[in-house]
Enzyme design. Structure first.
Site, PDB file in Angstrom:
ATOM      1  N   ASP A   1       0.847  -1.027   0.001  1.00 25.01           N
ATOM      2  CA  ASP A   1       0.196  -0.052   0.047  1.00 25.01           C
ATOM      3  C   ASP A   1       0.816   1.261   0.037  1.00 25.01           C
ATOM      4  O   ASP A   1       2.295   1.107  -0.031  1.00 25.01           O
ATOM      5  CB  ASP A   1      -1.048   0.043   1.088  1.00 25.01           C
ATOM      6  CG  ASP A   1      -1.891  -1.341   1.142  1.00 25.01           C
ATOM      7  OD1 ASP A   1      -2.892  -0.965   0.155  1.00 25.01           O
ATOM      8  OD2 ASP A   1      -1.884  -2.004   1.866  1.00 25.01           O
TER       9      ASP A   1
ATOM     10  N   TYR B   1       8.571 -10.045   5.112  1.00 27.79           N
ATOM     11  CA  TYR B   1       8.336  -8.344   5.500  1.00 27.79           C
ATOM     12  C   TYR B   1       9.377  -8.108   6.490  1.00 27.79           C
ATOM     13  O   TYR B   1       9.774  -8.996   7.502  1.00 27.79           O
ATOM     14  CB  TYR B   1       7.070  -8.244   5.772  1.00 27.79           C
ATOM     15  CG  TYR B   1       6.220  -8.059   4.582  1.00 27.79           C
ATOM     16  CD1 TYR B   1       6.079  -6.933   3.807  1.00 27.79           C
ATOM     17  CD2 TYR B   1       5.138  -9.284   4.141  1.00 27.79           C
ATOM     18  CE1 TYR B   1       4.847  -6.726   2.811  1.00 27.79           C
ATOM     19  CE2 TYR B   1       4.412  -9.024   3.176  1.00 27.79           C
ATOM     20  CZ  TYR B   1       4.245  -8.016   2.374  1.00 27.79           C
ATOM     21  OH  TYR B   1       3.421  -8.098   1.598  1.00 27.79           O
TER      22      TYR B   1
END
Length: 446
Positions: A110, A170
């Protein structure tokens, strides 16, 4: 008209000279017509295609997210910029769009989130079925410095950047100041395994998701660089097979609450306990409360989050940096290395400048007493406190309400049904109207 003799104009009469001058003057004023050269049209249908995967990095704060958007966005999207570069290089047909080249991405990030190893797969044009372009040189010349193609691989026709991926890794970077790192690690270990993460993600009824079980392979916190005064940077490494919407940022928000001492590590197990008996009680823990609805809390900041790696079977990808498998790519690799080194060196200068700004301010403004981590939540002073959200951001609060005592959202089933019979129903009606069906009464935006 008489042409000039070998002796020039000596034998010409006055009238002949005037006529000759008039003719020459008329030719001088006449515009020169250049031949029109029609540009050679590139025919995509006459060129063979091959399927490739591209590994690339990007600075998330420069873009409005990874995914291409149909409408205008305040910032460009990473996919939009990369797609345009591929189209300009005539590796894909712009008019055919993303579907025309079989475009697939490994994971969606995002706005504000960066990536060091994002992957897309697509069908690219080539001169010959076995010809391999120097994709890095071609694309990095057309892309901004904030997007860099790092490697490429030929892949099989059935390869999918999304579905062939074995795991996503991540990284979330944060300052350890005011945080109890061992407590955070205890909480992080509770994430490992197959769990229902509906209370640790953003619930989006438009997606109509009903299955929230995801598998976490690794959840570890480790130091990156630490100074003697305790300042520095830690990183939270989270590896899983797949992730939900904003899942990592929600997890980090909870870890920050645990690190400050505002919540116990067991709160993670409670949030994963969406129905009785889902989470087995660990030694020393009280029975976990059933949390079938997500409590209200703010997720962590996007800036420190990075998609570090997308893992694939070694038999399906063979990352390379040039068009030739036997070339070590030293020339192209050297160029890219120096580009990234230059960016890193410049960022170090900014860090040094900010450190000196901070030091100058500290001369006149000494640090206030440290509030976190707290040893007993019940003894918290009734004063404003800054609860960390990562990236130097905070949530300011005067009174802290324990997570499991806060207001809760509706259940997933209720939220999905409300959207399906509300905005979802109106969206379907508008689609029917566009196809010649009945016109809906409500034209509310989605």
């Amino acid at each position: 008209m008489t042409s000039p003799s070998p002796n020039g104009y000596k034998g010409w009469s006055r009238e002949e000279l005037i006529e000759r001058i008039t003719l020459l003057e008329s030719k001088k004023d006449r515009p020169v017509v250049q031949p029109v050269i029609q540009p050679k049209l590139f025919s995509f249908s006459s060129h063979p295609r091959r399927k490739i995967a591209l590994k690339f990095s990007y600075s998330g704060w420069e873009y409005g997210g990874l995914a291409f958007q149909l409408g205008p966005t305040p910032l460009p999207t990473v996919e939009g910029v990369l797609f345009d570069a591929l189209a300009k290089a005539r590796l894909i047909d712009q008019e055919a769009g993303f579907e025309g080249c079989g475009w697939e991405k490994c994971g969606r990030t995002d706005r504000g989130v960066s990536a060091a190893g994002q992957v897309v797969s697509l069908w690219a044009t080539t001169s010959k079925p076995t010809f391999e372009h120097d994709y890095l040189s071609i694309l990095n010349r057309l892309l901004p410095d904030t997007i860099r193609v790092l490697a490429w691989s030929p892949v099989a026709p059935k390869f999918s950047a999304r579905f062939s991926c074995l795991y996503r890794h991540y990284k979330y970077f944060f300052s350890p100041l005011g945080l109890d790192i061992p407590r955070m690690q205890q909480a992080a270990l509770r994430l490992v395994g197959d769990h229902d993460f509906r209370n640790l993600c953003k619930l989006d009824p438009q997606k109509q998701i009903t299955i929230f079980r995801r598998k976490v392979i690794t959840a570890e916190i480790e130091p990156l660089s630490l100074a003697e005064n305790g300042e520095g940077v830690y990183v939270f490494n989270l590896v899983g097979t797949a992730f939900l919407y904003h899942q990592v940022r929600h997890i980090m928000a909870i870890l920050f609450l645990v690190g400050t001492g505002l919540e116990p590590p067991s709160v993670v197990s409670s949030l994963l306990n969406v129905e009785a008996g889902v989470e087995p009680t660990k030694d020393g823990d009280s029975p976990y409360e059933v949390v079938d609805r997500k409590p209200e809390y703010q997720m962590a900041d996007a800036l420190p989050l990075m998609l570090w790696e997308c893992g694939y079977p070694e038999t399906e990808v063979s990352w390379r940096t040039t068009g030739k498998p036997d070339d070590d790519g030293s020339a192209q690799g050297g160029t890219l290395y120096h580009q990234m080194q230059s960016i890193h060196s410049r960022s170090q200068i900014y860090t040094t400048l900010n450190q000196h700004f901070f030091a100058a301010a500290s001369i006149h403004h000494p640090p206030p007493p440290s509030l976190f981590p707290v040893s007993n939540v019940e003894l918290l002073p009734r004063e404003a406190m800054n609860i960390p959200l990562g990236g130097g951001t905070f949530k300011r609060s005067n009174n802290y309400t324990p997570l499991l005592k806060r207001n809760r959202l509706d259940t997933v089933e209720v939220m999905n049904e409300r959207w399906r019979t509300g905005k979802g129903f109106r969206r379907d009606e508008r689609r029917k109207a566009a196809e010649g069906g009945p016109v809906p009464d409500d034209d509310e935006d989605e």
